[in-house]
Design an enzyme around this catalytic site. Structure first.
Site, PDB file in Angstrom:
ATOM      1  N   ASP A 159     -60.570 115.062  94.844  1.00  0.00           N
ATOM      2  CA  ASP A 159     -59.973 115.106  96.185  1.00  0.00           C
ATOM      3  C   ASP A 159     -59.327 116.472  96.445  1.00  0.00           C
ATOM      4  O   ASP A 159     -59.412 117.018  97.536  1.00  0.00           O
ATOM      5  CB  ASP A 159     -58.940 113.982  96.319  1.00  0.00           C
ATOM      6  CG  ASP A 159     -59.521 112.663  95.844  1.00  0.00           C
ATOM      7  OD1 ASP A 159     -60.550 112.258  96.387  1.00  0.00           O
ATOM      8  OD2 ASP A 159     -58.963 112.061  94.898  1.00  0.00           O
ATOM      9  N   HIS A 187     -56.066 107.535  94.541  1.00  0.00           N
ATOM     10  CA  HIS A 187     -57.440 107.987  94.842  1.00  0.00           C
ATOM     11  C   HIS A 187     -58.077 106.903  95.708  1.00  0.00           C
ATOM     12  O   HIS A 187     -58.790 106.022  95.214  1.00  0.00           O
ATOM     13  CB  HIS A 187     -58.216 108.201  93.538  1.00  0.00           C
ATOM     14  CG  HIS A 187     -59.663 108.535  93.766  1.00  0.00           C
ATOM     15  ND1 HIS A 187     -60.082 109.675  94.427  1.00  0.00           N
ATOM     16  CD2 HIS A 187     -60.804 107.874  93.432  1.00  0.00           C
ATOM     17  CE1 HIS A 187     -61.400 109.693  94.484  1.00  0.00           C
ATOM     18  NE2 HIS A 187     -61.865 108.605  93.896  1.00  0.00           N
TER      19      HIS A 187
HETATM   20  P1  NAD Z   1     -73.103 104.368  87.431  1.00  0.00           P
HETATM   21  O1  NAD Z   1     -73.318 102.964  87.842  1.00  0.00           O
HETATM   22  O2  NAD Z   1     -74.170 105.378  87.640  1.00  0.00           O
HETATM   23  O3  NAD Z   1     -72.757 104.421  85.884  1.00  0.00           O
HETATM   24  C1  NAD Z   1     -71.768 103.609  85.333  1.00  0.00           C
HETATM   25  C2  NAD Z   1     -72.147 103.369  83.902  1.00  0.00           C
HETATM   26  O4  NAD Z   1     -71.079 102.642  83.310  1.00  0.00           O
HETATM   27  C3  NAD Z   1     -73.417 102.517  83.735  1.00  0.00           C
HETATM   28  O5  NAD Z   1     -74.319 103.194  82.869  1.00  0.00           O
HETATM   29  C4  NAD Z   1     -72.917 101.217  83.143  1.00  0.00           C
HETATM   30  O6  NAD Z   1     -73.828 100.635  82.221  1.00  0.00           O
HETATM   31  C5  NAD Z   1     -71.660 101.700  82.444  1.00  0.00           C
HETATM   32  N1  NAD Z   1     -70.668 100.647  82.198  1.00  0.00           N
HETATM   33  C6  NAD Z   1     -70.356  99.591  82.981  1.00  0.00           C
HETATM   34  N2  NAD Z   1     -69.426  98.839  82.393  1.00  0.00           N
HETATM   35  C7  NAD Z   1     -69.126  99.443  81.211  1.00  0.00           C
HETATM   36  C8  NAD Z   1     -68.254  99.148  80.153  1.00  0.00           C
HETATM   37  N3  NAD Z   1     -67.501  98.051  80.167  1.00  0.00           N
HETATM   38  N4  NAD Z   1     -68.211  99.981  79.100  1.00  0.00           N
HETATM   39  C9  NAD Z   1     -68.987 101.087  79.057  1.00  0.00           C
HETATM   40  N5  NAD Z   1     -69.844 101.424  80.034  1.00  0.00           N
HETATM   41  C10 NAD Z   1     -69.908 100.613  81.095  1.00  0.00           C
HETATM   42  O7  NAD Z   1     -71.727 104.831  88.096  1.00  0.00           O
HETATM   43  P2  NAD Z   1     -71.167 106.312  88.268  1.00  0.00           P
HETATM   44  O8  NAD Z   1     -71.682 106.873  89.535  1.00  0.00           O
HETATM   45  O9  NAD Z   1     -71.368 107.076  87.015  1.00  0.00           O
HETATM   46  O10 NAD Z   1     -69.613 106.003  88.529  1.00  0.00           O
HETATM   47  C11 NAD Z   1     -68.801 105.486  87.513  1.00  0.00           C
HETATM   48  C12 NAD Z   1     -67.410 105.162  88.066  1.00  0.00           C
HETATM   49  O11 NAD Z   1     -66.743 106.362  88.468  1.00  0.00           O
HETATM   50  C13 NAD Z   1     -67.404 104.261  89.296  1.00  0.00           C
HETATM   51  O12 NAD Z   1     -66.348 103.315  89.187  1.00  0.00           O
HETATM   52  C14 NAD Z   1     -67.136 105.224  90.430  1.00  0.00           C
HETATM   53  O13 NAD Z   1     -66.585 104.584  91.554  1.00  0.00           O
HETATM   54  C15 NAD Z   1     -66.163 106.156  89.762  1.00  0.00           C
HETATM   55  N6  NAD Z   1     -65.939 107.450  90.399  1.00  0.00           N
HETATM   56  C16 NAD Z   1     -64.670 107.937  90.423  1.00  0.00           C
HETATM   57  C17 NAD Z   1     -64.411 109.165  90.985  1.00  0.00           C
HETATM   58  C18 NAD Z   1     -63.016 109.737  91.054  1.00  0.00           C
HETATM   59  O14 NAD Z   1     -62.822 110.753  91.719  1.00  0.00           O
HETATM   60  N7  NAD Z   1     -62.018 109.165  90.412  1.00  0.00           N
HETATM   61  C19 NAD Z   1     -65.466 109.917  91.528  1.00  0.00           C
HETATM   62  C20 NAD Z   1     -66.751 109.394  91.482  1.00  0.00           C
HETATM   63  C21 NAD Z   1     -66.987 108.144  90.915  1.00  0.00           C
HETATM   64  C1  LMR Z   2     -65.431 109.518  95.224  1.00  0.00           C
HETATM   65  O1  LMR Z   2     -64.338 109.824  95.703  1.00  0.00           O
HETATM   66  O2  LMR Z   2     -66.475 110.132  95.502  1.00  0.00           O
HETATM   67  C2  LMR Z   2     -65.523 108.364  94.261  1.00  0.00           C
HETATM   68  O3  LMR Z   2     -64.278 107.762  94.095  1.00  0.00           O
HETATM   69  C3  LMR Z   2     -66.587 107.405  94.608  1.00  0.00           C
HETATM   70  C4  LMR Z   2     -66.207 106.537  95.792  1.00  0.00           C
HETATM   71  O4  LMR Z   2     -66.317 105.309  95.680  1.00  0.00           O
HETATM   72  O5  LMR Z   2     -65.839 107.085  96.841  1.00  0.00           O
END
Ligand code: NAD
Ligand code: LMR
Length: 327
Positions: A159, A187
């Site tokens: 962010d 967030h």
């Molecule tokens: P994705 O679905 O591509 O990958 C997630 C992975 O986590 C999958 O491979 C899945 O098998 C694995 N997984 C699920 N449960 C699990 C567990 N208990 N233990 C280990 N692995 C597990 O998702 P992504 O795009 O990589 O996003 C992951 C997370 O990050 C989401 O919750 C998303 O919202 C979050 N995210 C946060 C931010 C931030 O700024 N804080 C930014 C982007 C995404």
């Molecule tokens: C982001 O800010 O891109 C991540 O937290 C993914 C979402 O759900 O917005």
């Protein structure tokens, strides 16, 4: 040659994992002379996909990559880890808020944090990326009572990076000209990118961007809704920029902060700026390379005060939604 540092990454076969792992293995997380062991944690059904990721990492022949440990066993996964990057969890879909994921994702962070407490290195630090990251981090921290509170972080750096870029575009400057832009709070759509203390080329923001209405009408909503805008455009949530922000966060934690800047990460609040103690709240932060501190003594005007309380209220609400996961 330095001893390798063990870095555990959950969700290693997911889309953020795919953007993140090669960057860690190439030295972008801990530095160009620091060997690493990657401990890659997935759920069992994703182990085959993880095998492919491991093959690709091997095929990069990274000089700093000492070993790779792919596993669905949490004890093995967090063994000896000095950093745990908790990415693994379900991302939201269009139309959802991040806190709608609490019911699915919250419980992941109880067992993982117990395994971190039982197996990680004594200097373990954990960054929670999986959403809703502040409250998932709260769950994790509270389920590992032997690990000090100052070792737990939730990611709001994406962010901050988004906000700095929007300011740079508006001012017509390089993004490196923008300093002291911190995200306050959650967030989520209530996050507050506090632009009042930001500087552009050392000048106070109002001296450079005079269009005051733009901040409230465009800037704040754009930053707050950027994640949703990416989901709408891509059909998937942000990945490369999220991985980049995770790298930036760790680098900022372990590197002394330049005196003309600060950075955003959500940490355990002890009540700074009147925020409810115990919440994982994003503040402007500085590091001396070892320890972090919240930048204190900033003026908070009436507009900002309303915003930092609104995002605090949402975090309190999320905390009450997960009371069954808090010991
Ligand atoms: P994705 O679905 O591509 O990958 C997630 C992975 O986590 C999958 O491979 C899945 O098998 C694995 N997984 C699920 N449960 C699990 C567990 N208990 N233990 C280990 N692995 C597990 O998702 P992504 O795009 O990589 O996003 C992951 C997370 O990050 C989401 O919750 C998303 O919202 C979050 N995210 C946060 C931010 C931030 O700024 N804080 C930014 C982007 C995404
Ligand atoms: C982001 O800010 O891109 C991540 O937290 C993914 C979402 O759900 O917005």
């Amino acid at each position: 040659m330095k001893a390798p540092v063990h870095v555990a990454v959950t969700g290693a076969a997911g889309q953020i994992g795919y953007s993140l792992l090669a960057r860690i293995a190439s030295g972008q997380l801990l530095g160009p002379d620091q060997p690493v062991v990657l401990r890659l944690i997935e759920i069992e059904p994703a182990m085959q996909a993880l095998e492919g990721v491991v093959m690709e990492l091997q095929d990069c022949a990274f000089p700093l990559l000492n070993d790779i440990v792919p596993t669905y066993d949490l004890n093995e996964g967090f063994n000896k880890a000095s950093w745990a990057l908790l990415v693994g969890s379900v991302p939201r879909k269009a139309g959802m808020e991040r806190k709608d994921l609490l019911g699915i994702n919250g419980k992941i962070f109880t067992s993982q944090s117990k395994a971190i407490q039982d197996n990680a290195a004594s200097d373990i630090r954990t960054l929670v990326v999986g959403n809703p990251c502040n409250t998932n981090c709260l769950i994790a921290m509270n389920n590992a009572p032997d690990i000090p509170h100052d070792r737990w972080f939730a990611m709001t750096r994406l962010d901050e990076n988004r906000a700095k870029t929007q300011l740079a575009i508006k001012a017509g400057v390089e993004v490196t000209s923008v300093k002291k832009l911190a995200i306050w709070g959650n967030h989520s759509a209530t996050m507050y990118p506090n632009y009042f203390d930001a500087t552009i080329d050392g000048k106070a923001i109002p001296e450079v961007i005079t269009d005051e209405a733009w901040f409230k009408k465009d800037f704040i909503p754009t930053v707050q809704q950027r994640g949703a805008a990416i989901i709408k455009a891509r059909g998937l949530s942000s990945a490369a920029s999220a991985a980049n922000a995770a790298i930036d966060t760790v680098k900022s934690i372990i590197t002394p902060t330049p005196s003309d800047d600060y950075f955003s990460v959500a940490v355990h609040s002890k009540g700074e700026y009147g925020i409810e103690p115990g919440l994982i709240y994003s503040y402007p932060m500085q590091s001396d390379g070892q320890n972090l501190s919240i930048i204190e003594g900033l003026d908070v005007n009436a507009f900002s005060q309303e915003k930092i309380k609104a995002t605090e209220a949402e975090l309190s609400e999320e905390k009450s939604m997960v009371s069954d996961l808090l010991p």
